[in-house]
Scaffold this motif. Structure first.
Motif: not given
Length: 454
Positions: A132-136, A141-151, A160-164
């Motif tokens: 679910d994108m909303i939980s992500q 929004s909690k500003r993590p230090h590290i984002v691990v992702c698929t491209p 699509n995520t406001k402020g990111f």
């Protein structure tokens, strides 16, 4: 090699960063700070592997790094430690982004960062498809230090995520870069590279150096150091590699015999398609072998659930597509079975790399039928060694044929019933392997099938 790229091979003293003897290198001797050395010790990392020993000093100096090493050699720790040390020196949110080709690998990388960085308060978020994108969005929004992702999912959030945004990004990592590009993530990666800061450090790690990876390197790295600690295509020395040759019609029979022979040991059985993986799982369960399937059409929760059951030992046999062949570190896998021999030789290397990891030994056995001889010869040519024939008792194996035939019929029936249920459920676009079959459901379907035959 371009003039802007330094290449290092083991033994060049300028790269040892004060370690008087390569053999005796420690994490402290290659520049890792005390808090992270303690975290390594708690996790059982007693000494750096070759790729860690040779790449970490350069990364700590702020250089871009291309790391080429065989699967199972510790590449995740090689890029995690320099990033966490830099974060300690200069803490800021959205500090690093790690791109991985599969969802499972992304979660595993995040676990490594969290385990190593727990003592310094590092926060991590995982951003992958199938969730679910909303939980992500809340996690981001909690500003993590590290984002691990698929491209693909990262690009979704950037759009699509406001402020990111990744305006504060200091480190970009592309892990399993050859697979990232094989999976057609190239256009997404190009889009991401256009919106992140040019002033950053970039690490590119891969088991193999392909022309696509070289192109990506030129587009995204600045004056990189190339660390290569293995041949282009290789398997580890402690891996025992065998083949079994038999007619195609006896394939299931040989698999059942082999898993019975190896009872009590953990095994990953690789199949070519999602449907075949599901069928093999049902077949084995019908014969009392507790197997769990893992493939790309399962929901993310079920994929992680299958992995966790196998890692914990609750299930001894994992039946998987190549979604499980890259990067996943599953402790103490005793056996890898190539039920379907892979069409591409480098996929063989990644599959068998799930065993004999971190200095342990392991076995890999490839099933070769009359249709697979050329594929086997190609693999032997690439890895530079001949596979030995695994000793087996043909007569004993064929005694199982009747029981296996019955189990095949039941598995086929169960598969049809499951597909029919899905059709009635009206979930459009969902494919055969999307739902993991519970043991209780399989038993109900088996009983129903017996009634239908009588």
């Amino acid at each position: 090699m371009s003039s802007s790229e330094n290449e290092y091979r083991p033994g060049d003293s300028q790269f040892e960063n004060g370690a008087s003897n390569v053999e005796k290198a420690t994490f402290a001797s290659i520049g890792v700070m005390k808090q992270l050395c303690e975290a390594c010790e708690k996790l059982g990392f007693t000494a750096p592997t070759d790729i860690q020993r040779d790449s970490i000093p350069w990364a700590l100096q702020g250089r871009d790094v291309i790391g080429l090493a065989q699967t199972g050699s510790g590449k995740t720790v090689a890029f995690a430690l320099p990033i966490l040390q830099a974060l300690w020196d200069n803490p800021s949110p959205l500090f690093a982004c790690v791109m991985a080709p599969t969802r499972e690998l992304a979660y595993q990388i995040a676990e490594t960062f969290e385990a190593l960085g727990s003592g310094i308060g590092a926060r991590c978020a995982v951003v992958v498809g199938g969730v679910d994108m909303i939980s992500q969005q809340i996690a981001l929004s909690k500003r993590p230090h590290i984002v691990v992702c698929t491209p693909g999912r990262l690009q979704d959030h950037l759009e699509n995520t406001k402020g990111f945004s990744l305006r504060t990004l200091k480190y970009l990592v592309m892990d399993e870069a050859d697979r990232l590009l094989d999976m057609d993530f190239g256009p997404k990666i190009d889009q991401i590279l256009q919106v992140i800061p040019r002033e950053r450090n970039t690490f590119l790690f891969s088991a193999t150096m392909t022309t696509k990876v070289a192109k990506l390197q030129r587009a995204s790295l600045t004056n990189p150091v190339k660390i290569e600690v293995s041949a282009k295509y290789s398997t580890v020395e402690k891996l025992l590699q065998y083949y079994m040759f038999f007619p195609f019609k006896h394939k299931d029979c040989y698999l059942v015999w082999l898993l019975n022979e190896m009872a009590g040991q953990s095994a990953i059985v690789f199949g070519r398609t999602c449907n075949e993986v599901l069928r093999i799982g049902l077949l084995l369960r019908n014969l009392g072998i507790e197997a769990i399937p893992l493939h790309g059409q399962l929901s993310m929760d079920k994929r992680l659930g299958a992995l966790n059951k196998f890692k914990s030992g609750a299930r001894k046999v994992l039946v998987a597509t190549d979604v499980a062949s890259r990067g996943l570190d599953i402790p103490a896998v005793d056996l890898v079975v190539n039920y379907d021999i892979p069409s591409y030789s480098k996929d063989y290397i990644h599959r068998v790399g799930r065993t004999a990891r971190a200095g342990r030994s392991g076995k890999a056995i490839s099933f070769v039928t009359q249709y697979d001889v050329e594929l086997l010869q190609r693999i032997e040519q690439v890895i530079g060694k001949k596979l030995e024939e695994f000793s087996s008792e043909k007569d004993a194996i064929l005694l199982l044929q009747e029981r296996v035939n019955e189990a095949q019929r039941m598995a086929t029936l169960e598969l049809k019933e499951i597909q029919a249920k899905r059709g009635k459920g009206g979930k459009r676009g969902r494919s055969d392997g999307d739902k993991q079959i519970s043991l209780s459901e399989a038993k109900k379907l088996k009983k129903q099938g017996k009634k239908n035959r009588h």
